[in-house]
Enzyme design. Structure first.
Site, PDB file in Angstrom:
ATOM      1  N   ASN A   1      -5.526  12.278   0.422  1.00  0.00           N
ATOM      2  CA  ASN A   1      -4.587  11.486   1.234  1.00  0.00           C
ATOM      3  C   ASN A   1      -5.406  10.740   2.299  1.00  0.00           C
ATOM      4  O   ASN A   1      -6.634  10.886   2.382  1.00  0.00           O
ATOM      5  CB  ASN A   1      -3.520  12.394   1.860  1.00  0.00           C
ATOM      6  CG  ASN A   1      -2.397  11.589   2.473  1.00  0.00           C
ATOM      7  OD1 ASN A   1      -1.832  10.695   1.835  1.00  0.00           O
ATOM      8  ND2 ASN A   1      -2.053  11.847   3.724  1.00  0.00           N
ATOM      9  N   LYS A   2      -4.720   9.951   3.068  1.00  0.00           N
ATOM     10  CA  LYS A   2      -5.371   9.085   4.059  1.00  0.00           C
ATOM     11  C   LYS A   2      -6.406   9.838   4.882  1.00  0.00           C
ATOM     12  O   LYS A   2      -6.177  10.972   5.302  1.00  0.00           O
ATOM     13  CB  LYS A   2      -4.275   8.486   4.958  1.00  0.00           C
ATOM     14  CG  LYS A   2      -4.726   7.525   6.019  1.00  0.00           C
ATOM     15  CD  LYS A   2      -5.600   6.412   5.518  1.00  0.00           C
ATOM     16  CE  LYS A   2      -5.042   5.632   4.356  1.00  0.00           C
ATOM     17  NZ  LYS A   2      -6.052   4.767   3.672  1.00  0.00           N
TER      18      LYS A   2
ATOM     19  N   GLN B   1      -1.882   2.560   9.939  1.00  0.00           N
ATOM     20  CA  GLN B   1      -0.584   2.605   9.256  1.00  0.00           C
ATOM     21  C   GLN B   1       0.475   3.313  10.105  1.00  0.00           C
ATOM     22  O   GLN B   1       1.664   3.009  10.002  1.00  0.00           O
ATOM     23  CB  GLN B   1      -0.719   3.328   7.902  1.00  0.00           C
ATOM     24  CG  GLN B   1      -1.462   2.540   6.836  1.00  0.00           C
ATOM     25  CD  GLN B   1      -2.954   2.841   6.826  1.00  0.00           C
ATOM     26  OE1 GLN B   1      -3.529   3.211   7.842  1.00  0.00           O
ATOM     27  NE2 GLN B   1      -3.586   2.667   5.684  1.00  0.00           N
TER      28      GLN B   1
ATOM     29  N   ASP C   1      -2.081  10.791  -2.233  1.00  0.00           N
ATOM     30  CA  ASP C   1      -2.461   9.719  -3.157  1.00  0.00           C
ATOM     31  C   ASP C   1      -2.829  10.261  -4.527  1.00  0.00           C
ATOM     32  O   ASP C   1      -2.715   9.566  -5.533  1.00  0.00           O
ATOM     33  CB  ASP C   1      -3.635   8.917  -2.584  1.00  0.00           C
ATOM     34  CG  ASP C   1      -3.135   8.031  -1.458  1.00  0.00           C
ATOM     35  OD1 ASP C   1      -3.006   8.540  -0.324  1.00  0.00           O
ATOM     36  OD2 ASP C   1      -2.814   6.863  -1.731  1.00  0.00           O
TER      37      ASP C   1
ATOM     38  N   ARG D   1      -7.148  -0.655  -6.750  1.00  0.00           N
ATOM     39  CA  ARG D   1      -7.470   0.441  -5.832  1.00  0.00           C
ATOM     40  C   ARG D   1      -7.711   1.709  -6.657  1.00  0.00           C
ATOM     41  O   ARG D   1      -6.982   1.961  -7.610  1.00  0.00           O
ATOM     42  CB  ARG D   1      -6.351   0.654  -4.792  1.00  0.00           C
ATOM     43  CG  ARG D   1      -6.237  -0.550  -3.832  1.00  0.00           C
ATOM     44  CD  ARG D   1      -5.415  -0.236  -2.610  1.00  0.00           C
ATOM     45  NE  ARG D   1      -6.094   0.658  -1.697  1.00  0.00           N
ATOM     46  CZ  ARG D   1      -5.493   1.270  -0.674  1.00  0.00           C
ATOM     47  NH1 ARG D   1      -4.202   1.070  -0.457  1.00  0.00           N
ATOM     48  NH2 ARG D   1      -6.154   2.065   0.138  1.00  0.00           N
TER      49      ARG D   1
ATOM     50  N   ARG E   1       0.868  -1.177   0.000  1.00  0.00           N
ATOM     51  CA  ARG E   1       0.000   0.000   0.000  1.00  0.00           C
ATOM     52  C   ARG E   1       0.908   1.232   0.000  1.00  0.00           C
ATOM     53  O   ARG E   1       2.118   1.118   0.102  1.00  0.00           O
ATOM     54  CB  ARG E   1      -1.009  -0.025   1.157  1.00  0.00           C
ATOM     55  CG  ARG E   1      -0.583  -0.634   2.458  1.00  0.00           C
ATOM     56  CD  ARG E   1       0.524   0.078   3.161  1.00  0.00           C
ATOM     57  NE  ARG E   1       0.201   1.481   3.340  1.00  0.00           N
ATOM     58  CZ  ARG E   1       1.057   2.440   3.542  1.00  0.00           C
ATOM     59  NH1 ARG E   1       2.359   2.177   3.601  1.00  0.00           N
ATOM     60  NH2 ARG E   1       0.692   3.688   3.688  1.00  0.00           N
ATOM     61  N   GLY E   2       0.290   2.410  -0.115  1.00  0.00           N
ATOM     62  CA  GLY E   2       1.081   3.628  -0.274  1.00  0.00           C
ATOM     63  C   GLY E   2       1.211   3.897  -1.774  1.00  0.00           C
ATOM     64  O   GLY E   2       1.604   2.997  -2.535  1.00  0.00           O
TER      65      GLY E   2
HETATM   66  O1  MRU Z   1      -4.521   3.182   2.131  1.00  0.00           O
HETATM   67  P1  MRU Z   1      -3.029   3.382   2.023  1.00  0.00           P
HETATM   68  O2  MRU Z   1      -2.260   2.854   3.179  1.00  0.00           O
HETATM   69  O3  MRU Z   1      -2.498   2.912   0.681  1.00  0.00           O
HETATM   70  O4  MRU Z   1      -2.890   4.961   2.041  1.00  0.00           O
HETATM   71  C1  MRU Z   1      -1.610   5.522   1.970  1.00  0.00           C
HETATM   72  C2  MRU Z   1      -1.599   6.986   2.098  1.00  0.00           C
HETATM   73  O5  MRU Z   1      -2.615   7.636   2.193  1.00  0.00           O
HETATM   74  C3  MRU Z   1      -0.253   7.651   2.003  1.00  0.00           C
HETATM   75  O6  MRU Z   1      -0.213   8.790   2.791  1.00  0.00           O
HETATM   76  C4  MRU Z   1      -0.005   8.046   0.550  1.00  0.00           C
HETATM   77  O7  MRU Z   1      -0.228   6.964  -0.298  1.00  0.00           O
HETATM   78  C5  MRU Z   1       1.369   8.555   0.341  1.00  0.00           C
HETATM   79  S1  MRU Z   1       2.598   7.279   0.494  1.00  0.00           S
HETATM   80  C6  MRU Z   1       4.082   7.979   0.114  1.00  0.00           C
END
Ligand code: MRU
Length: 336
Positions: free
Chosen positions: A228-229, A177, A218, A67, A24-25
């Site tokens: 973002n998250k 996370q 993201d 995703r 993820r990320g």
């Molecule tokens: O749902 P995730 O864990 O994939 O979400 C990740 C995030 O929101 C991160 O902050 C984003 O992808 C940047 S990672 C460098």
């Protein structure tokens, strides 16, 4: 709690790894998908490209459905298909695989270099007059990128420069996370930090204990609105109220010039189980309704600066983003 390596030797395993957040990320998802397509070609039985083309695009479709929010996924897949579009019908399997792997490796290498540049540009924001207290959200480090990290890359650079007084890590409900991944990375690097509940951030700001918030992204729309998250938006609102700098760190591959503003960014809705259960243990009454958006969108007006591999972009973001993407294109760099 445990470091375990999952070997993904076929396209479906790669796709499931992304869907189930083994990987993820945003940048890590993009790199992994690119390698997924290369593995797909390597595993297939074919002599010439023309016999594999339809299968290649079936793999492309499978991966792009994993995703919806992180634009790096679509960007990396497009880089792979742009290479494939150059293939002659009679190109041999060996040559197809070699060329697809070359693009995937280039995306991976580029992401590490980019993260290091983001780290350096982030460091340039430090005035050296006094050490910083920085708060971050989610995981944006080596476990979210090809290596080093974006927002966490900046924290790494600040630490190396002796610029940090404190790091606060949001636990990042509901998937944790921050608790599970950022804590793991910072501990492994020996960077002092404190894990906090997401809901503690505003209180710490009110106590004057936070100088900067730095987060990843993201997808960044053409006007600077940033997905973002989940929880990022409320951090940004709290920053504005408390006069705390709010920085986003992201490679240009996270920008989506075809998305005009944040309202056009698709936000992934995830399973209620992430809220009703903690590590598989049911903690809410069964059968209740839940709403679990995995991301939110921070309006550009709340963002102090966006740290990229080309430097720190400042408002008005519509102009600074367009200029940065033009420079990147002119230099032949990776960019949407
Ligand atoms: O749902 P995730 O864990 O994939 O979400 C990740 C995030 O929101 C991160 O902050 C984003 O992808 C940047 S990672 C460098």
């Amino acid at each position: 709690l445990e470091e375990r390596w999952l070997v993904c030797a076929d396209l479906e395993t790669v796709a499931v790894a992304i869907e189930t957040m083994v990987v993820r990320g945003a940048p890590a998802i993009g790199c992994t998908a690119a390698f997924g397509l290369a593995i797909h070609a390597r595993n297939a039985q074919f002599q010439y490209w023309k016999d594999f083309r339809i299968n290649f695009y079936a793999g492309y479709d499978r991966l792009q459905r994993t995703r919806p929010t992180a634009v790096n996924l679509f960007y990396a897949l497009k880089k792979m298909s742009a290479e494939a579009e150059l293939f002659d019908d009679a190109l041999s399997k060996d040559e197809c695989v070699r060329r697809l792997e070359t693009v995937a490796v280039a995306l991976f290498d580029d992401d590490i270099n980019t993260c290091r540049q983001i780290g350096q540009h982030g460091l340039s924001l430090w005035s050296e007059s006094r050490k910083l207290r920085v708060l971050t959200h989610c995981n944006t480090g080596s476990l979210a990128t090809a290596g080093y990290g974006t927002a966490l890359g900046i924290i790494r650079s600040l630490h190396q420069a002796g610029a940090l007084e404190a790091v606060y890590v949001d636990e990042t409900r509901p998937y944790m996370q921050g608790t599970r991944l950022t804590s793991y990375e910072l501990k492994a690097d020996g960077i002092p930090f404190e894990l906090i509940c997401d809901s503690s951030a505003a209180y710490l700001m009110s106590q004057g204990k936070v100088d900067w918030v730095v987060v990843g992204a993201d997808r960044i729309a053409a006007n600077g609105d940033t997905a973002n998250k989940i929880g990022t938006y409320s951090l940004a609102v709290n920053c504005q109220y408390h006069n705390v700098a709010f920085y986003v760190a992201a490679p240009l591959a996270t920008f989506d010039p075809s998305t005009a503003s944040g309202k056009d960014i698709p936000v992934e809705m995830r399973t209620p189980d992430e809220i009703t259960k903690l590590f598989g243990q049911q903690v809410a009454p069964s059968g209740i309704a839940c709403l679990n958006p995995s991301f939110d969108v921070t309006p550009a007006s709340l963002i102090t600066g966006i740290v990229t591999e080309l430097g720190v972009l400042r408002p008005p973001f519509t102009d600074s983003i367009a200029a940065a993407l033009n420079v990147q294109r002119a230099e032949g760099g990776f960019c949407p």
